[in-house]
Design a protein around this motif. Structure first.
Motif: not given
Ligand code: AMP
Length: 145
Positions: A112-113, A84, A4, A7-8, A12-13, A107
């Protein structure tokens, strides 16, 4: 460090393609979006497979007709994914064992990515740097008596 958090840092493209697209359009998307791979989605928007520059390179080597061969014929269908909440060590292990450099993050069944090996190298460097800064701060605390 969790997936997670990686990714942050990177966003999340995700760059995707449909299974009935040609290798030519997959290659155009890879080049134009400057990514190493594409997630293949079905009509419901769910993950169907993954196709990377390495898959296309193999087809080029075999002199496949990029205008004729479909993504579905070449993509990897059994995709390893991460949650994540997973630790990035788990992702590193899966990538090393499986010899691939891309990991979709799901998720539940929602994409989500995507994390690449490059994102993980960056995340690891940031973490090492931050640990070093903390240690330097700690060592630089003046002693009071
Ligand atoms: P890459 O190193 O990511 O370019 O991929 C090397 C090979 O592994 C290609 O055949 C990809 O289709 C496949 N691949 C890439 N990512 C994954 C993944 N997360 N799960 C399963 N196969 C993958």
């Amino acid at each position: 460090l969790k997936v997670r958090e990686v990714l942050e840092a990177k966003g999340s493209k995700v760059v995707t393609i449909e299974a009935d697209a040609t290798l030519r359009s997959a290659l155009s998307r890879i080049c134009e979006d400057r990514v190493g791979g594409l997630l293949v989605l079905n009509r419901a928007g769910k993950l169907d497979g993954i196709i990377t520059e390495r898959d296309i390179m193999r087809q080029v080597h075999q002199r496949a007709d990029l205008e004729q061969v479909k993504v579905a014929d070449v993509m990897t269908k059994t995709v390893k994914v991460a949650s994540p909440d997973a630790d990035i060590e788990e992702v590193e292990y899966a990538m090393t064992e499986g010899r691939f450099r891309h990991m979709p993050v799901l998720d539940g069944d929602e994409i989500v990515g995507v994390i690449s090996i490059g994102d993980m190298v960056k995340a690891n460097l940031r973490e090492v740097k931050s640990h070093m800064e903390h240690l330097i701060d700690y060592l630089a605390v003046p002693l009071v008596d």
